[in-house]
Structures are given as structure tokens and as C-alpha cells.
Design a protein around this motif. Structure first.
Motif, mmCIF file in Angstrom:
data_model
loop_
_atom_site.group_PDB
_atom_site.id
_atom_site.type_symbol
_atom_site.label_atom_id
_atom_site.label_comp_id
_atom_site.label_asym_id
_atom_site.label_seq_id
_atom_site.Cartn_x
_atom_site.Cartn_y
_atom_site.Cartn_z
ATOM 1 N N GLN A 49 25.719 16.982 5.892
ATOM 2 C CA GLN A 49 25.976 16.107 7.027
ATOM 3 C C GLN A 49 25.306 14.756 6.814
ATOM 4 N N PRO A 50 25.898 13.665 7.348
ATOM 5 C CA PRO A 50 25.309 12.332 7.172
ATOM 6 C C PRO A 50 23.974 12.219 7.885
ATOM 7 N N VAL A 51 23.141 11.319 7.387
ATOM 8 C CA VAL A 51 21.798 11.124 7.927
ATOM 9 C C VAL A 51 21.583 9.642 8.187
ATOM 10 N N ASP A 52 21.153 9.308 9.391
ATOM 11 C CA ASP A 52 20.738 7.949 9.738
ATOM 12 C C ASP A 52 19.227 7.943 9.908
ATOM 13 N N ILE A 53 18.600 6.848 9.540
ATOM 14 C CA ILE A 53 17.147 6.748 9.643
ATOM 15 C C ILE A 53 16.790 5.476 10.405
ATOM 16 N N LYS A 54 15.893 5.628 11.370
ATOM 17 C CA LYS A 54 15.418 4.500 12.167
ATOM 18 C C LYS A 54 13.894 4.473 12.095
ATOM 19 N N PHE A 55 13.332 3.286 12.219
ATOM 20 C CA PHE A 55 11.873 3.171 12.272
ATOM 21 C C PHE A 55 11.516 2.029 13.210
ATOM 22 N N SER A 56 10.374 2.166 13.860
ATOM 23 C CA SER A 56 9.919 1.148 14.797
ATOM 24 C C SER A 56 8.403 1.084 14.780
ATOM 25 N N ASP A 57 7.890 -0.129 15.029
ATOM 26 C CA ASP A 57 6.436 -0.384 15.072
ATOM 27 C C ASP A 57 5.747 0.156 13.823
ATOM 28 N N LEU A 58 6.364 -0.053 12.672
ATOM 29 C CA LEU A 58 5.838 0.499 11.423
ATOM 30 C C LEU A 58 4.786 -0.451 10.855
ATOM 31 N N ASN A 59 3.576 0.073 10.712
ATOM 32 C CA ASN A 59 2.463 -0.699 10.154
ATOM 33 C C ASN A 59 1.842 0.089 9.010
ATOM 34 N N TYR A 60 1.356 -0.644 8.035
ATOM 35 C CA TYR A 60 0.668 0.009 6.910
ATOM 36 C C TYR A 60 -0.547 -0.830 6.546
ATOM 37 N N THR A 61 -1.701 -0.194 6.579
ATOM 38 C CA THR A 61 -2.967 -0.883 6.344
ATOM 39 C C THR A 61 -3.716 -0.221 5.206
ATOM 40 N N VAL A 62 -4.328 -1.042 4.337
ATOM 41 C CA VAL A 62 -5.126 -0.527 3.223
ATOM 42 C C VAL A 62 -6.514 -1.150 3.296
ATOM 43 N N PRO A 63 -7.528 -0.435 2.807
ATOM 44 C CA PRO A 63 -8.871 -1.024 2.774
ATOM 45 C C PRO A 63 -8.906 -2.243 1.863
ATOM 46 N N ASP A 64 -9.675 -3.234 2.266
ATOM 47 C CA ASP A 64 -9.810 -4.459 1.471
ATOM 48 C C ASP A 64 -11.284 -4.819 1.398
ATOM 49 N N ASN A 65 -11.896 -4.526 0.256
ATOM 50 C CA ASN A 65 -13.332 -4.760 0.109
ATOM 51 C C ASN A 65 -13.681 -6.245 0.175
ATOM 52 N N SER A 66 -12.760 -7.095 -0.272
ATOM 53 C CA SER A 66 -13.053 -8.524 -0.283
ATOM 54 C C SER A 66 -13.090 -9.117 1.118
ATOM 55 N N ARG A 67 -12.512 -8.410 2.085
ATOM 56 C CA ARG A 67 -12.459 -8.936 3.444
ATOM 57 C C ARG A 67 -13.378 -8.192 4.405
ATOM 58 N N ALA A 68 -14.158 -7.284 3.891
ATOM 59 C CA ALA A 68 -15.051 -6.481 4.739
ATOM 60 C C ALA A 68 -14.270 -5.816 5.860
ATOM 61 N N GLY A 69 -13.127 -5.286 5.529
ATOM 62 C CA GLY A 69 -12.297 -4.636 6.530
ATOM 63 C C GLY A 69 -11.061 -4.050 5.894
ATOM 64 N N SER A 70 -9.897 -4.426 6.410
ATOM 65 C CA SER A 70 -8.653 -3.883 5.901
ATOM 66 C C SER A 70 -7.608 -4.983 5.800
ATOM 67 N N LYS A 71 -6.569 -4.684 5.034
ATOM 68 C CA LYS A 71 -5.476 -5.625 4.833
ATOM 69 C C LYS A 71 -4.189 -4.973 5.290
ATOM 70 N N LYS A 72 -3.423 -5.702 6.089
ATOM 71 C CA LYS A 72 -2.180 -5.179 6.626
ATOM 72 C C LYS A 72 -1.037 -5.540 5.681
ATOM 73 N N ILE A 73 -0.365 -4.502 5.160
ATOM 74 C CA ILE A 73 0.750 -4.714 4.244
ATOM 75 C C ILE A 73 2.065 -4.832 5.001
ATOM 76 N N LEU A 74 2.259 -3.976 6.011
ATOM 77 C CA LEU A 74 3.461 -4.009 6.848
ATOM 78 C C LEU A 74 3.045 -4.293 8.289
ATOM 79 N N ASN A 75 3.813 -5.153 8.964
ATOM 80 C CA ASN A 75 3.455 -5.571 10.313
ATOM 81 C C ASN A 75 4.594 -5.305 11.291
ATOM 82 N N ASP A 76 4.472 -4.259 12.072
ATOM 83 C CA ASP A 76 5.393 -3.979 13.185
ATOM 84 C C ASP A 76 6.857 -4.077 12.774
ATOM 85 N N LEU A 77 7.200 -3.413 11.679
ATOM 86 C CA LEU A 77 8.586 -3.446 11.208
ATOM 87 C C LEU A 77 9.431 -2.469 12.005
ATOM 88 N N GLN A 78 10.671 -2.842 12.224
ATOM 89 C CA GLN A 78 11.619 -1.941 12.866
ATOM 90 C C GLN A 78 13.000 -2.201 12.295
#
Length: 665
Positions: A49-78
């Protein structure tokens, strides 16, 4: 599904439904797609059967030592990817294309937040992978299998026992013909061109007809002509009712126009999503005019990189506003339909079922407890029956044995080296086994035998297994098999080769050096050296599993140094300082050397011949006492070597399991 069917007719040429197979056949000649594969409908694949895929408010964050925090790779994608469409995720390097693809597949989800819906159900990663496949950018194939063998392995592992061998052959022939690989069925994978390897990577995943396919840079490393051919194949597969999502860096103009939908990323943000043909008009509304001689793909990448001004926030806001408007329209339409069905004169069994579906779709939220797995129980998805663990083991054992036998480094070269080194050592220590005056030289021969078997068993595995790991990760991720049958097959397939090579070497050296011509002593000597080669092979397998080739080729030989120092040859076991004696207890070479010496000089062996006036070690037991082995036991040494084999195999399994789990989570 009828809506999708109408969409095909409007946009993609002529589409006909084959009711007997529940699939769609496509005539692409009206669409200008000239690839050979477009003329084939793949009628014999399992229905899905066919498959549709939806996504909302997708964020992805990785640790970032140079920034003393984290770095956001994806920002609220939908966004939304629908069946029957070929979707390109486009953007400059570092924009987050592969990260988005990995997030949708369910790889590396530790830093991810947001909602991913599959056919309007919250995604459960394990179940989701049963209806999708992921072809990575650096996808590898086992080099020594032919195209037809690789396809048959895929068919045996991915299709259930209800599918006969003849039916699998029909499916394979159909796919290979559609992929343009029917003339290369007997070609080994290592001899295929780059474009053929890309097509074969798609072909092996098509066996169970996944309705959802993800590809990371499918045109990477291909020339312009091969890229067009590859994307044209994906286009034809999408027109068959599949959802195909690709990341792509810089497609040429001809490749670009084949995509139905675009999802364009500036670093972390979406600046466009929609039909490919609408990209240029959309940019023009924001005074971003693409020159007529310019490739729209190159132009939008320039926009994403900021070469035409800081317009990314404006485009992102426009896209998000447009998506929210569409979502609101969708909710209003559903609510109106619900209200209409809920009228007393419209209530019947069909309307009631439709009412339930619409209500669940309208009420679905990130907090909804429904899972993708529950959708399967309602019959929405046809998941191909997987083979049993025993049959998986049989298929993988046969594949591993075939690959090893054809690998020159693992077979012919190792056989020649064992034979040649055996002759060399046999000639250097010719007829010294019975001479008491040469007993120390003979001990050196025995020690070198252990060292040679140790290194010759360890190094090939360290060099080859990391390359195979890429294949195993892809296959396990795409639900080909469980990890247990794979590891058991890999473990057992290597044993016959290790035993055979050891027999060849030991037989030559034993006979030429004139060791005691007693079948019992020869068997004991051979057995302990076979155990040694198996232990060394386990060390190589563990090193190759845990480390990269570069690190493993350094660590493997270095790890042997303590084993050699505490083997009892350079320094008697009684002379080792008490604080370091524990190192001698974990030296597997020590137990192999000790067992070899006991098999030749222990257990009441008669006095040796002496070619000189006086031989201090004419009595073999005196030499064993000199080495500190007078109280040793042959079977104790063999038992410890066997324990080494079992423990190392178990450790390697858990390391492999951890590596696979960290890759797919």
C-alpha cells in the motif's frame, strides 16, 4: 488513493491500475522520459500500500563545544512527501540535507524533536523500517558476489517462505531488466561501473517492493549522463506509486526537471517546498529573477547561500505561512465533511467508518498515543513475511563462504603464503626435531610457527571486516536479517579456512623438521595450533569490528607484543616478575607455545639423539623444566584457548551489536 490516481493522469502521463496485482503501471512515453526502465511496470513484485509521510516542528540539535552549548542543525521544519512523487531535498553543503533524511528514517534521533507521521500515524521507527528502505551515499556491495547472486540473497532474505524459488527468479529478472542490469547478471559487483552499482543498490532493495525509499546523494560520483539515467529510474519507480525522497547537491538542468517536488534548505531552514515547476515563479515574486540561461537548481542554491541578499528569513516565513494556510484549509474541509456525515439522514456503515477516519486525522497531535504499529494491525499495510532465523543463517553462511572463497587475499594468497613459509621454515630447520643438540633451535621453530599462525590469522580479518561493516549496517537497517544469524554465519564460515590453512602449514613444517613421527603427537601439535589460529582470528574480528582499518592495522600488531613477551620463549615463566605474572596468564600465545612443547617433548618421550659429544637436554623433560613447563598440562592449555575463542566471540558480538545500534538510533 483516487486523488493520487487523478494526479498521475494530470501530471505524469498515462497511468493504468492493474487490479490483479494492486499496483500501478505507467506509460512514460508521454512524459518524455526515455530511460529503458520506464517501459517496465514491475508487475510481479509483492503488493504494498502507498505511504505518505508528514513532519512538523522538526528540530535537530547537536552538542557544540566551541559554543559552550549546542548547535541547531534543523529549525522547525515541516513538510509532506506523498506517494507517487519523486522528491528532491536540495541545498548547499552543510544545510542539513542528510540530517533531515536521517531524522525521517530514524537514524541518530537523540538530538531530534518534532512529530513525524506516516499515513497520519505517529512513526514507530522499528515498524517504519519494514515499509521503507534507506540507500546511503556511500553504499557498498560485497565485491565478490555477482549481480544475480546479490539479488538472490536479497530475495531469499526479504521475501517470505511462501514465495517459491521460481517466483523469486521471475521477480529478480524483472527488476534487473527494468534497471538495465540484465546484461550484467554474471558480473561481480567489484567490476561494475559507478552507475551500475547505484542501480544495483536500488535493485536489491526493490525485491520486496518498499513503498517508501530514501536515497542520500544517489548521483554522487556519477557523470552527467549516468546521473540523468539514475534519476530517470527513480522517477519511473515513483510513478509506480512509491514515495521516493532524495538528497541532491547540484543537479544539472535535465536531472532537476525530473523531480516532482522540491524541499530547499538554507542552513537549517526551509526556503521553498512545492512543485519543481513553481520554483522560479515563487522566487520571482520576491524579486529573485533566475536568468533564462541559468540552471534553477544552481540559482536557488545561490539564494540559500545568501549570494542574492539576506532573503532566507523572508522566504522561510512565506513558506511557513503558506503551510499553515493549507493546514487550516485541510482542517476546515475535514470538519465540514464530518459535519455533513454526522447528519441523521447520512449515517450508515460506510459514513460511520469515514467519520472515524476523519475524526482521528483531525484530532491527531504530537501527544497522540497511536503508533504506526497499530495502523498495521488494521490492515493498512502489507508487510512482507520475513524468513526464519535458521533460513537467514543458511543464506548468510552460503554468501559469506562464497565471498571468502573468491577473495584472493583471504584464500589463494593465504594458501600460497602458508605453503611458501612452511617450506622456508621447514628448510631452515631441516631434520632438527630429533637432535638434542639443536633443541633450542627447534623450540625457536615451534615458537615461530605460533607467531606466524597468529599474524596470518589476525591481519586479513582486521583489513577486510571494516569494509564489510558498511554493507552489514545498510542491510540490517533495511530489515534484511537479524544480527544473530549474520554473526553466526560470519563466525562459522571462517573456521574451515582457518583449519585448512593451519593443516597445510603445520604438515609441511612438522614433516620437514623431523618432529616425532607419531600420529598422536602430530594430532596434539596440530590441534593446539588450530586453536591458536582461531583465537587470533577472533582478535582480528574484534579489532576490525571495534576500530577503523587505520587504527586496527596499528593496534592489532601492537597488541601482540605482550603476548610474545610473556609466551615463555624469551623469558621462562618462572623468571617473570611476580607483579607482571598476570600478563602471562592472559597471553594466548603462551598457552599455544606451551601446548606445542608438551605435545612434542612431554608425556614420557624417549631420549633424543645427540650429534655432539654432550647434549645437556637429551632428556626432553629437562628442557621442559628449563622452560618452566614441567608442571603444565596440555589439555589445560587447550581448554583455556577454547575459552579464549568463546569469550572473544561473545565480546565481538556485543561490540558489533553496539555499533549497529548506535548507527541505527
Amino acid at each position: 488513493m483516487s486523488g493520487i490516481f487523478k494526479l498521475f493522469n494530470l501530471q505524469n502521463g498515462s497511468v493504468q491500475k492493474d487490479a490483479s496485482h494492486n499496483i500501478y503501471t505507467v506509460d512514460l512515453t508521454q512524459n518524455g522520459i526515455d530511460n529503458q526502465a520506464a517501459a517496465f511496470s514491475l508487475k510481479h513484485l509483492p503488493k504494498r500500500q502507498p505511504v505518505d509521510i508528514k513532519f512538523s516542528d522538526l528540530n535537530y540539535t547537536v552538542p557544540d563545544n566551541s559554543r559552550a552549548g549546542s548547535k541547531k542543525i534543523l529549525n522547525d521544519l515541516q513538510g509532506e512527501f506523498r506517494s507517487g512523487e519523486l522528491v528532491a531535498i536540495l541545498g548547499p553543503s552543510g544545510a542539513g540535507k542528510s540530517t533531515l533524511l536521517n531524522s525521517l528514517v530514524g537514524l541518530g534521533t537523540n538530538g531530534m524533536t518534532g512529530t513525524i507521521l506516516v499515513n497520519n500515524q505517529v512513526m514507530d521507527a522499528e515498524s517504519f523500517r519494514k515499509v521503507c528502505c534507506y540507500i546511503m551515499q556511500k553504499g557498498e556491495l560485497l565485491p565478490y558476489l555477482t549481480v544475480s547472486e546479490a539479488m538472490m540473497v536479497s530475495a531469499n532474505l526479504k521475501l517470505g517462505a511462501s514465495v517459491s524459488k521460481r517466483e523469486k527468479k521471475v521477480i529478480i529478472d524483472e527488476i534487473l531488466t527494468a534497471m538495465g542490469l540484465d546484461k550484467s547478471v554474471d558480473t561481480r559487483c567489484k567490476n561494475l561501473s559507478g552507475g551500475q552499482k547505484k542501480r544495483l543498490l536500488v535493485a536489491v532493495e526493490l525485491v520486496d517492493n518498499p513503498p517508501l525509499m530514501f536515497l542520500d546523494e544517489p548521483t554522487s560520483g556519477l557523470d552527467s549522463s549516468s546521473s540523468v539515467q539514475c534519476v530517470s529510474l527513480l522517477k519511473s519507480l515513483a510513478l509506480g506509486g512509491r514515495t521516493i525522497v532524495c538528497t541532491i547537491h547540484q543537479p544539472n538542468a535535465r536531472t532537476f526537471e525530473m523531480f516532482d517536488q522540491l524541499f530547499v534548505l538554507a542552513p537549517g531552514h526551509c526556503i521553498y517546498q512545492g512543485p519543481t515547476r513553481s520554483l522560479v515563479p515563487f522566487l520571482a515574486t520576491h524579486q529573485l529573477i533566475c536568468p533564462s540561461y541559468h540552471n534553477p537548481a544552481d540559482f536557488v542554491i545561490e539564494v540559500a547561500m545568501g549570494h542574492h541578499g539576506p532573503v532566507q528569513p523572508i522566504l522561510t516565513n512565506e513558506i511557513n505561512r503558506h503551510i499553515k494556510e493549507k493546514l487550516k484549509e485541510h482542517e476546515n474541509r475535514i470538519q465540514n465533511e464530518i459535519n455533513e456525515i454526522d447528519q441523521p439522514n447520512n449515517r450508515n456503515s460506510i459514513s460511520g467508518e469515514r467519520f472515524r477516519i476523519l475524526s482521528s486525522e483531525l484530532e491527531l497531535s504530537p501527544k497522540d498515543e497511536n503508533s504506526f504499529n497499530s495502523q498495521k494491525n488494521e490492515g493498512e499495510f502489507d508487510v512482507c513475511e520475513r524468513t526464519s532465523g535458521l533460513f537467514q543463517f543458511y543464506v548468510l553462511l552460503k554468501r559469506t563462504f562464497t565471498s571468502t572463497f573468491r577473495d584472493l587475499q583471504l584464500t589463494q594468497l593465504r594458501l600460497v603464503s602458508h605453503f611458501a613459509i612452511g617450506l622456508l621454515i621447514g628448510y631452515l630447520y631441516l631434520n632438527k626435531g630429533q637432535d638434542a643438540s639443536n633443541i633450542t633451535n627447534n623450540a625457536g621453530c615451534i615458537f615461530f610457527t605460533g607467531m606466524f599462525l597468529m599474524f596470518s590469522s589476525m591481519m586479513p580479518t582486521i583489513l577486510t571486516f571494516p569494509l564489510e561493516m558498511t554493507v552489514y549496517k545498510r542491510e540490517h537497517l533495511n530489515n534484511w536479517y537479524s544480527l544473530g544469524p549474520l554473526y553466526l554465519a560470519k563466525t562459522l564460515a571462517d573456521i574451515p579456512f582457518q583449519v585448512f590453512f593451519t593443516i597445510v602449514y603445520v604438515s609441511i613444517v612438522y614433516y620437514m623438521t623431523d618432529q616425532p613421527q607419531e600420529i598422536e603427537r602430530f594430532s596434539m601439535f596440530l590441534f593446539v595450533n588450530i586453536l591458536l589460529s582461531l583465537v587470533a582470528s577472533c582478535i582480528g574480528l574484534l579489532t576490525g569490528t571495534a576500530l577503523s582499518i587505520e587504527t586496527g592495522t596499528y593496534f592489532g600488531p601492537v597488541s601482540c607484543i605482550p603476548c610474545i613477551l610473556f609466551s615463555g620463549f624469551f623469558l621462562s615463566l618462572d623468571s617473570i616478575p611476580r607483579t607482571l605474572q598476570w600478563l602471562g596468564s592472559i597471553s594466548y600465545l603462551r598457552y599455544a607455545f606451551e601446548g606445542s612443547m608438551l605435545s612434542l617433548y612431554g608425556y614420557g618421550r624417549a631420549k633424543l639423539d645427540c650429534s655432539e659429544v654432550y647434549c645437556h637436554f637429551r632428556v626432553p623433560s629437562q628442557f621442559l623444566k628449563h622452560l618452566g613447563m614441567q608442571d603444565a598440562s596440555y589439555w589445560y592449555d587447550c581448554t583455556l584457548l577454547f575459552i579464549f575463542v568463546v569469550v572473544l566471540r561473545l565480546i565481538t558480538y556485543f561490540v558489533l551489536k553496539s555499533k549497529i545500534k548506535s548507527f541505527s538510533s
